[in-house]
Design an enzyme around this catalytic site. Structure first.
Site, PDB file in Angstrom:
ATOM      1  CG  PHE A 396      39.295  42.984  47.921  1.00 33.80           C
ATOM      2  CD1 PHE A 396      38.145  43.376  47.245  1.00 33.80           C
ATOM      3  CD2 PHE A 396      40.128  43.966  48.423  1.00 33.80           C
ATOM      4  CE1 PHE A 396      37.838  44.715  47.075  1.00 33.80           C
ATOM      5  CE2 PHE A 396      39.834  45.313  48.265  1.00 33.80           C
ATOM      6  CZ  PHE A 396      38.681  45.683  47.592  1.00 33.80           C
ATOM      7  CG  ASP A 397      37.673  35.087  47.678  1.00 32.34           C
ATOM      8  OD1 ASP A 397      38.565  34.315  48.047  1.00 32.34           O
ATOM      9  OD2 ASP A 397      36.930  34.868  46.701  1.00 32.34           O
ATOM     10  CE  LYS A 398      44.515  35.144  42.265  1.00 29.83           C
ATOM     11  NZ  LYS A 398      43.861  33.960  41.683  1.00 29.83           N
ATOM     12  CB  THR A 399      38.999  32.748  43.153  1.00 31.05           C
ATOM     13  OG1 THR A 399      40.389  32.423  43.223  1.00 31.05           O
ATOM     14  CG2 THR A 399      38.367  32.070  41.953  1.00 31.05           C
TER      15      THR A 399
END
Length: 704
Positions: A396-399
């Protein structure tokens, strides 16, 4: 006859033809003429808004344009006469072809019925009809041989039909042909159902809409709506635009877009989607996106432009079935030579593992892809669906993915008794008045929420990557990070314990100094989605062993978020190139990786992943790079996409089991001789393809 294009995409066009709304007989004649043309898959007229919807073979687009240009300059009387004459004069072969296209089982069924007759004349007439029905099967066998120099399963089917004719036993050959045609028809019917289910999403464009204009509510064709129009939608009507509700309240059925089983309540300030239906209430919607730019239009475009794609399972199974062709021929020939029983040869060559595989796999993939699209996920091919079902690691990318992507101020900690938290927030918001970065906007938003006065701001100086300083209402204010404070010789030591506690919770901090002394801390955080933790738990339950977060944040914040969400691993201080490198390193270690992201900086990682998954609000380049697109801003759609993909693979395996078991049974009964006739062998073997196909369409039936 004048017309104008209202909507066009590859393989589908909608025209506005006013004359068709005034003359029903002319319209029906024109429709019959269009349906008789090569390249036209379907044509229908909406008489209420005088529009014609054509679905055509994309390879015949130039021909379609020529057909329309041919009639454009004719008068209505000339059009009617021309179309009637053309339909009447159409070659019988063309009419037969059209009839065959509309009812592909007609000729095989007639041939099968004739095969039960003992009349010599009927038998003689049936032989050429039977061979005519077998021509497409023989053509497929020849095409594979000519292009790849290998025997495929169509060789056995062709040989079985030909042998039954030569033996004077047409019944077995007719049963084989009819069952093969039935399997192909089910597959085509599934494809048509898929196209119909998706094209229904564009139905809103063929309707009329009510808009507010010059103080009055007027009716206009939905195709003429533009962004900014105020659209009034009444009970029972379909919403024709994507937009924001500015007035009223309604219960809306959003199943076609979001997959939600129950209607939802929507009121002022909330989003409304085209192709959804109001069950109760009345709303006014400000149009933000219209036509093909709506979420529904994007779903249609993505599905229609996406290939079904072969799955690895299908490729391997078809190759295995084709490799059985030569041994089956050898077994049939040697058995017939030893026993002198031609019926045993015929029974053995009828055994057909490949037809069931060729028909059942695409049917399962098509129905599952349609199920996914109607539930709010676009899976771009069957191959991607199979890979998604097989992933063991999701990155997952966070933002914007695990979080909402917009920071929010959580608290104001004041260290000077003479300055209240509200006053401190007002000074900080004033200092950042001219700045547009997300943290500055978060300060202003929090000040508005608390109704804090933001004083006038004098000249300020912005230090890139550090903060801002300047005069605000008689105070000299510094707002920025810890490094900025130290460079400005402002002591921050007495905030260390607060900062450590905030870091432990995964929050970032903004330092505020007034007249050279630290006045307070403002903790802020990119708000984590409510569903992030339960989604990750559900993914682990579905067999995903590793869940990994990539973020540009520092290690302290990344570690706290990772712990809060139950992720198995995290990587901090990531640049776009670093994210792609992490994906490649995971793949080199034997992981099957899916990447979920939403920003332009995620595109390289999405491209390198085995399956790239883009969030709804991702950039256009992100959607292009991704293999799966979530059409609703919710991570639960990721879970649904994985569940549907795993279900599709289970369905394909079930179908292969049906095909393998029944064909092996037929082979076992045919080999000893005398246990079953060629006709029964055909029913068991080819019937397995029918059973597998019927099993494969189950997902699409849930959304009919």
């Amino acid at each position: 006859m004048e017309y104008s294009f209202r909507h066009s995409m590859r393989g589908r066009v909608r025209l506005s033809i006013p004359a068709l709304g005034h003359n029903r007989r002319l319209a029906e004649t024109f429709l019959a003429w269009l349906n008789a043309q090569n390249g036209i898959r379907s044509a229908r007229i909406n008489y209420d808004c005088a529009s014609l919807v054509l679905e055509y073979d994309p390879a015949q687009e130039t021909l379609l344009r020529l057909l329309l240009d041919r009639v454009k300059g004719l008068s209505l009387a000339e059009i009617k006469a021309f179309c009637a004459e053309a339909v009447q004069a159409a070659p019988s072969s063309a009419r037969a072809k059209e009839a065959s296209k509309q009812s592909p089982l007609a000729l095989p069924t007639l041939s099968l019925a004739m095969a039960f007759s003992a009349n010599p004349v009927v038998i003689a007439l049936n032989m050429p009809l039977m061979l005519w029905n077998a021509v497409p099967i023989a053509r497929r066998a020849w095409k594979v041989w000519a292009n790849e120099k290998r025997l495929n399963i169509d060789v056995l089917d062709t040989l079985a039909i030909t042998s039954s004719v030569l033996q004077g036993n047409p019944l077995a050959g007719c049963i084989v042909t009819w069952l093969i045609k039935l399997g192909d028809w089910i597959r085509d019917l599934t494809a048509a159902g898929s196209r119909r289910a998706i094209s229904e999403l564009l139905e809103f464009q063929t309707k009329t809409a009510w808009i507010k204009r010059d103080g009055a509510v007027i009716s206009v064709p939905a195709a003429e709506l533009a962004a900014g129009d105020l659209v009034v939608v009444y009970p029972g009507e379909m919403i024709p635009v994507d937009g924001e509700v500015i007035e009223g309240q309604a219960t809306i059925d959003q199943k076609t877009i979001t997959g939600e089983g129950l209607p939802v309540n929507r009121g002022k300030g909330e989003a409304a989607f085209a192709a959804t239906v109001i069950r109760e209430g009345q709303i006014t919607v400000r149009a933000l996106r219209v036509g093909s730019a709506t979420t529904a239009g994007q779903i249609v475009h993505l599905v229609e432009s996406a290939p079904i794609g072969d799955t690895r399972m299908q490729n391997h199974a078809e190759r295995f079935a084709d490799r059985l062709v030569a041994p089956t021929l050898a077994l049939a020939a040697s058995t017939a030579a030893v026993t002198g029983d031609f019926n045993r040869f015929l029974s053995l060559v009828i055994v057909d593992y490949g037809t069931g595989i060729r028909v059942a796999a695409p049917t399962s993939v098509l129905s599952s892809m349609t199920h996914a699209a109607r539930a709010g996920m676009i899976i771009k091919s069957g191959g991607h669906m199979e890979k998604l079902a097989d992933v063991d690691t999701i990155v997952f990318d966070k933002t914007g993915t695990l979080t909402h992507g917009t920071p929010a101020v959580l608290d104001i900690l004041s260290y000077q008794k003479s300055i209240t938290p509200g006053h401190l927030l007002g000074l900080a918001a004033a200092a950042e008045t001219r700045l547009q970065h997300p943290v500055a906007e978060a300060l202003r938003t929090r000040a508005r929420q608390l109704k804090v006065n933001i004083p006038a701001c004098n000249e300020t100086t912005y230090r890139i990557g550090l903060g801002v300083e300047g005069q605000v209402n008689g105070y000299y204010v510094h707002v920025g990070n810890e490094r900025f404070m130290r460079q400005s010789d402002i002591a921050v030591g007495h905030s260390a314990s607060d900062r450590a506690a905030l870091d432990e919770r995964g929050y970032s901090s903004l330092y505020i100094a007034v007249d050279g002394e630290l006045a307070g801390l403002v903790p802020y955080s990119d708000e984590i989605r409510n569903e992030s933790r339960p989604v990750i738990e559900r993914l682990h339950a579905l067999g995903i062993r590793s869940s990994i977060m990539l973020t540009g944040d520092n290690a302290v914040v990344a570690r706290a978020v990772c712990r809060n969400l139950g992720l198995t691993e995290h990587f901090a201080d990531m640049l776009p190139a670093d994210k792609a490198s992490v994906i490649q390193e995971l793949q080199r270690s034997g992981r099957r990786v899916a990447m979920v992201g939403d920003g332009i900086n995620d595109s390289p990682a999405l491209s390198f992943a085995d399956v790239g998954i883009a969030m709804k609000h991702g950039a256009e380049v992100t959607h292009e790079s991704a293999d799966v697109i979530l059409m609703e801003d919710s991570l639960w759609k990721l879970v649904k996409a994985v569940e549907i993909s795993q279900g599709a693979v289970r369905l394909i395996r079930q179908n292969y089991g049906i095909v393998a078991i029944l064909n092996t049974l037929a082979l076992g009964l045919a080999l000893p001789g005398g246990l079953i006739t060629p006709e029964i062998t055909a029913l068991i073997s080819n019937g397995s393809a029918i059973l597998a196909s019927m099993n494969g369409i189950r997902p699409i039936l849930r959304y009919q």
